[in-house]
Scaffold this motif. Structure first.
Motif, mmCIF file in Angstrom:
data_model
loop_
_atom_site.group_PDB
_atom_site.id
_atom_site.type_symbol
_atom_site.label_atom_id
_atom_site.label_comp_id
_atom_site.label_asym_id
_atom_site.label_seq_id
_atom_site.Cartn_x
_atom_site.Cartn_y
_atom_site.Cartn_z
ATOM 1 N N ARG A 1 9.384 14.303 -1.615
ATOM 2 C CA ARG A 1 9.729 12.752 -2.192
ATOM 3 C C ARG A 1 8.325 12.296 -2.685
ATOM 4 O O ARG A 1 7.188 12.484 -1.955
ATOM 5 N N PRO A 2 8.352 11.329 -3.493
ATOM 6 C CA PRO A 2 7.031 10.441 -3.731
ATOM 7 C C PRO A 2 6.644 9.939 -2.635
ATOM 8 O O PRO A 2 7.610 9.252 -1.643
ATOM 9 N N PRO A 3 5.480 9.316 -2.333
ATOM 10 C CA PRO A 3 5.092 8.421 -1.400
ATOM 11 C C PRO A 3 5.704 7.001 -1.492
ATOM 12 O O PRO A 3 5.834 6.605 -2.793
ATOM 13 N N ARG A 4 5.927 6.716 -0.224
ATOM 14 C CA ARG A 4 6.561 5.168 -0.352
ATOM 15 C C ARG A 4 5.593 4.132 -0.525
ATOM 16 O O ARG A 4 4.376 4.552 -0.111
ATOM 17 N N ARG A 5 5.854 3.002 -0.996
ATOM 18 C CA ARG A 5 5.030 1.795 -1.248
ATOM 19 C C ARG A 5 5.544 1.040 -0.042
ATOM 20 O O ARG A 5 6.554 0.495 -0.281
ATOM 21 N N HIS B 1 0.849 -1.155 -0.003
ATOM 22 C CA HIS B 1 0.125 -0.181 0.079
ATOM 23 C C HIS B 1 0.951 1.260 0.001
ATOM 24 O O HIS B 1 2.078 1.148 0.419
ATOM 25 N N LYS B 2 0.388 2.322 -0.602
ATOM 26 C CA LYS B 2 1.005 3.423 -0.557
ATOM 27 C C LYS B 2 0.967 4.361 0.762
ATOM 28 O O LYS B 2 0.059 4.244 1.433
ATOM 29 N N GLU B 3 2.094 4.935 1.157
ATOM 30 C CA GLU B 3 2.082 5.988 1.969
ATOM 31 C C GLU B 3 0.866 6.912 2.278
ATOM 32 O O GLU B 3 0.724 7.598 1.248
#
Length: 105
Positions: free
Chosen positions: A67-71, A58-60
């Protein structure tokens, strides 16, 4: 459920996932770092594990400025059982192959 080829890189990824907790979740680049593998190796392994039901992702959802959202990745119940069994079987094979007794170096 189709079987997954448990190569050394796959086992290293699974070890990182097994050690992760809700307070210290695993995400792609963290897995790369802790497994000492490149992203070109790790992400295809994560895709295969997810396709076979061993992990979910799931995405952060919280803030992630700059920064882009973490998975985030985590083992499913089935994936956790399969991982523990696979690691135990691998260790048993190593022990038999090399004649290593427990507690003896």
């Amino acid at each position: 459920m189709p079987s997954i080829r448990l190569t050394r890189p796959t086992l290293e990824v699974l070890k990182v996932l097994l050690a992760s907790t809700p307070d210290n979740p695993a995400w792609g680049l963290k897995i790369c770092d802790e497994a000492d593998l490149g992203s070109g190796t790790v992400y295809p392994i994560l895709d295969r594990l997810e396709e076979n039901g061993w992990i979910t992702s799931h995405k952060e959802s919280g803030p992630h400025p700059g920064r882009p959202p973490r998975r985030y990745y985590e083992l499913t119940a089935v994936g956790r059982v399969q991982t523990v069994e696979s690691l135990a079987a691998r260790e048993a094979r190593r022990t038999r192959r090399w004649g290593i007794a427990e507690g003896v170096a």
